[in-house]
Design an enzyme around this catalytic site. Structure first.
Site, PDB file in Angstrom:
ATOM      1  CG  ASP A 180      64.522  37.989  32.113  1.00 31.68           C
ATOM      2  OD1 ASP A 180      65.479  37.201  32.167  1.00 31.68           O
ATOM      3  OD2 ASP A 180      64.274  38.811  33.007  1.00 31.68           O
TER       4      ASP A 180
ATOM      5  CB  THR B  83      59.882  40.329  29.830  1.00 36.40           C
ATOM      6  OG1 THR B  83      60.586  41.527  29.413  1.00 36.40           O
ATOM      7  CG2 THR B  83      59.043  39.793  28.706  1.00 36.40           C
ATOM      8  CG  ASP B  84      63.297  41.648  35.405  1.00 39.93           C
ATOM      9  OD1 ASP B  84      63.627  42.790  35.036  1.00 39.93           O
ATOM     10  OD2 ASP B  84      63.559  41.213  36.538  1.00 39.93           O
ATOM     11  CD1 TRP B  85      68.438  44.053  31.526  1.00 37.91           C
ATOM     12  CD2 TRP B  85      67.195  45.928  31.635  1.00 37.91           C
ATOM     13  NE1 TRP B  85      69.166  45.074  30.995  1.00 37.91           N
ATOM     14  CE2 TRP B  85      68.440  46.241  31.048  1.00 37.91           C
ATOM     15  CE3 TRP B  85      66.255  46.953  31.789  1.00 37.91           C
ATOM     16  CZ2 TRP B  85      68.760  47.535  30.641  1.00 37.91           C
ATOM     17  CZ3 TRP B  85      66.579  48.235  31.387  1.00 37.91           C
ATOM     18  CH2 TRP B  85      67.808  48.510  30.814  1.00 37.91           C
TER      19      TRP B  85
END
Ligand code: BGC
Length: 743
Positions: A317, A313-315
């Site tokens: 998210d 995932t991104d930060w």
């Protein structure tokens, strides 16, 4: 049993045929088999908690003394937290820095502490996978080699340099003990307002795909277990870069045809190149947050594009599915949605509750054990491929080339080839070394401005973490022509212009990335426009040096200056590179990788549609950018002749052209082939870049350049949303030469 038979069969066949290609295939199969066996044996011994821990990625903050985002300085680990996170909760991956870059020596301490907990205190003994944003060199290790940012790299149109940048970054990242970099950005840079435009390879699909592939090869090589290679991470899949308002992480509405034609190909090229990991887009695409969209994360990514590596995932998210997107009522529901959609690892990143909640979801039957096993298998396979089970990290002492002169030279060449000569009235440039110059403007004496975001810190705005000894533009000019010939005025209002032969006005943007870089107006800051206007009024020739991450509107001042150089964040060597170009030690060869707009309400890419050409006076002159995509001057001139286009066997087309250096200096030229599909069932773009090559010519020298392209490269996404090649007339264009061919 099945595997053994396959193995025996492979051995028998390879005994019979000793062809080397077959041998290679056999080696790969055996290696894959061994890998599968290793991972499966390991997984058979793992508990659910071990597995879910592997799927968890936390920031180093969570292991450190202090509160997240506000750690004790200097950094210190908190033993209780190490025990809780790494041993109790079996967390398998850590990322980032506690606020700023560390020395390579301190990185070694970090890894030896973390890996020691993993190896000796955790039952499974599985090594930690450390990930970092090493996006223009190893920018979170003090004194590492720093290259231009991606948009600057793309301005070189030099694929060899993209590969070298990947190679050096991988080397210095491993020297910092880290085997995984969250790079490159493969989002296509088609909106000038977006604060991460400079993190992309620009607006063109072909250029960005080629740059991305070579960069990834530079990072990963043929074998990521090599201690000088790291796993790359394609990001941010999918549709991140074009939001309605041009702001970071806003909603994107992109029709399927456009997704296929413009947004997927860079990722597809990288997947085919073998990229190991992918990061998911923080935004929402067509109303669904990508982290919750199974059609994108599983159907498209896995089934259609055939990606089998790790998806992270991104930060934060998964959390944002609750707090920002509001598609889940709480964190637990959000975890279920995103893991079921196809996420393998969660960049949580600030607390450990993910482990407990995902375990509950498995026990309650919301997430299947198969889904967990699939994710964990990908994570462990990557750890094994990276060689972490043999050597969880290497000492920086094994990397004598860290920040070496060899690496610096590569970064300098990239910076030099990234500086675009956009205007040069009456050959104002290069300047004579005996000229008295006045240097002014907010970009003239700052390393941070040259580097941009992701340099020492996230926003790249803290001078404390800059590399000592690197020259700003001002310092590099002083080094080149002697301090006696240079006057510097920070405040241009008090500048004395009488003694100067020429004024070098350095303008642009201060560092930023992501949300803090959002703007409400693309125009260059009014104060800077005012400054250039005032300087121009003195009657002294003004050379404009523009350093920025996106094309701020400079329409009002372009005609008032004699010469313009533009660089999209050229990095630590940018100062020296500018001085080399300004005084003629380097002949500029960069070309715009984006269309530079003239008006902030007229943002258009070069590959726009025919209707975009219609002007209010009904002429077809509606495309009127400040500088075109692919444009860039040189101190020499190039002449193109004899374009010849022929259809050859196997559905291929050959285009040849003679390029002559018709000026008096040696120079590099980017030869660009554009093709126009004259008539098509989906309105065709006015032209598309289909091939390019960067060549170097001595004065008077001529080279014939040959491009061979396949018919399928002239296809487009048709009415039924499938790629199609439609026979008909195509116009091939190189420089001003055009030739039509029927295919
Ligand atoms: C960015 C990513 C980056 C990640 C980890 C996020 O905020 O969008 O590009 O890789 O942080 O630092």
């Amino acid at each position: 049993m099945r595997k053994i038979n396959k193995y025996v069969l492979l051995l028998l066949i390879s005994g019979a045929f000793l062809f080397s290609s077959f041998q290679n295939e056999r080696e790969i199969n055996v290696k894959n088999n061994d890998m599968d066996q290793f991972v499966e044996a390991l997984m058979s011994k793992m508990t659910l908690k071990d597995k879910v821990g592997e799927m968890t990625q936390l920031a180093i903050d969570v292991l450190s003394v202090g509160a997240p985002y506000n750690l004790k300085e200097p950094h210190e680990f908190d033993k209780k937290k190490l025990e809780n996170v790494l041993v109790e909760n079996r967390v398998g991956s850590i990322l980032n820095v506690g606020g700023h870059a560390y020395s390579k020596e301190y990185w070694e301490e970090i890894h030896s502490t973390i890996q020691d907990y993993a190896k000796n205190k955790k039952d499974s003994g599985i090594p930690i996978l450390y990930g970092i944003d090493a996006i223009h060199g190893t920018n979170y290790t003090l004194e590492a080699t720093l290259f231009p940012q991606q948009l600057g790299q793309a301005s070189t149109w030099n694929l060899e340099l993209a590969e070298t940048c990947g190679e050096v970054t991988a080397y210095e990242t491993r020297a910092s003990g880290i085997p995984w970099s969250f790079s490159p950005v493969l989002d296509i840079g088609r909106d000038a307002r977006w604060p991460r435009l400079w993190e992309t390879y620009g607006e063109d699909v072909f250029l960005a795909s080629e740059m991305g592939k070579r960069f990834i090869f530079g990072m990963e090589g043929n074998d990521v277990s090599d201690k000088t290679k790291v796993a790359s991470c394609m990001k941010h899949f999918l549709g991140y870069s074009v939001t309605l308002r041009g702001k970071d992480r806003g909603p994107a509405w992109i029709p399927d045809r456009q997704l296929q034609e413009y947004f997927i190909p860079t990722f597809k090229a990288a997947i085919d190149q073998g990229a190991k990991t992918i990061m998911i887009c923080s935004g929402e695409l067509n109303g669904i947050p990508v982290h919750a969209d199974k059609r994108i994360l599983t159907d498209l990514l896995r089934k259609d594009l055939g990606f089998n590596g790790l998806a992270v995932t991104d930060w934060e998210d998964i959390g944002y599915l609750v707090s920002r997107h509001r598609v889940a009522k709480d964190f637990k529901e959000a975890i279920g949605i995103s893991i079921n959609a196809g996420i393998d690892m969660a960049m949580v990143p600030m607390d450990v509750s993910f482990v407990k909640l995902l375990m509950e979801l498995v026990e309650e039957g919301v997430v299947s054990m198969d889904r967990i096993d699939e994710a964990v298998k990908r994570i462990l396979t990557l750890k094994k491929e990276l060689g972490l089970f043999d050597e969880p990290f290497h000492s920086y002492k094994e990397f004598p080339d860290f920040a070496s002169e060899k690496h610096r030279k590569a970064a300098l060449q990239t910076a030099e080839e990234s500086i675009i000569l956009a205007k040069n009235e009456n050959n104002m440039l290069p300047l004579h070394r005996k000229k008295k110059v006045l240097v002014v403007g907010p970009s003239s004496n700052s390393l941070n401005v040259l580097n941009g975001g992701w340099t020492g810190t996230w926003q790249g705005d803290n001078e404390k973490y800059n590399t000592p000894g690197k020259a700003t533009i001002l310092q590099a000019i002083e080094n080149k022509i002697g301090k006696a010939n240079v006057t510097y005025q920070k405040d241009w209002k008090t500048a004395n212009t009488t003694d100067a032969d020429v004024i070098i006005a350095c303008i642009g943007e201060q560092p930023y990335t992501e949300k803090p870089g959002d703007i409400d107006d693309l125009d260059l800051e009014a104060a800077q426009v005012k400054m250039v206007n005032a300087l121009a009024k003195t009657g002294k020739p003004v050379v404009l040096v523009v350093v920025e991450g996106r094309p701020r509107i400079i329409r009002e001042i372009v005609d008032k200056v004699a010469a313009i150089l533009v660089a999209f964040l050229p990095g630590n060597e940018g100062g020296e590179a500018f001085a080399n170009v300004l005084f003629g030690d380097v002949n500029p060869s960069a070309k715009f990788p984006i269309t530079y707009p003239k008006f902030s309400n007229d943002l258009l890419t070069y590959d726009h549609k025919g209707t975009d050409l219609v002007r209010r006076d009904f002429t077809m002159n509606g495309f009127d950018p400040q500088f075109e995509f692919g444009f860039g001057l040189s101190y020499t001139t190039f002449t193109y002749k004899n374009l010849n286009v022929t259809a050859i066997e196997k559905d291929r087309i050959k285009a040849t052209v003679d390029v002559t250096n018709s000026g008096a200096r040696k120079g590099k030229e980017v030869v660009q082939l554009y093709v126009t599909d004259e008539v098509a069932s989906i309105t065709p773009s006015v032209k598309r870049l289909r091939a390019f090559d960067k060549i170097e010519l001595d004065p008077g020298e001529t080279k014939q350049v040959t491009f061979t392209i396949h018919k399928k490269n002239l296809s487009f996404v048709g009415q039924d949303n499938k790629w199609v090649f439609e026979p008909g007339d195509f116009t091939f264009q190189i420089d001003g030469l055009k030739e039509k061919i029927s295919l």
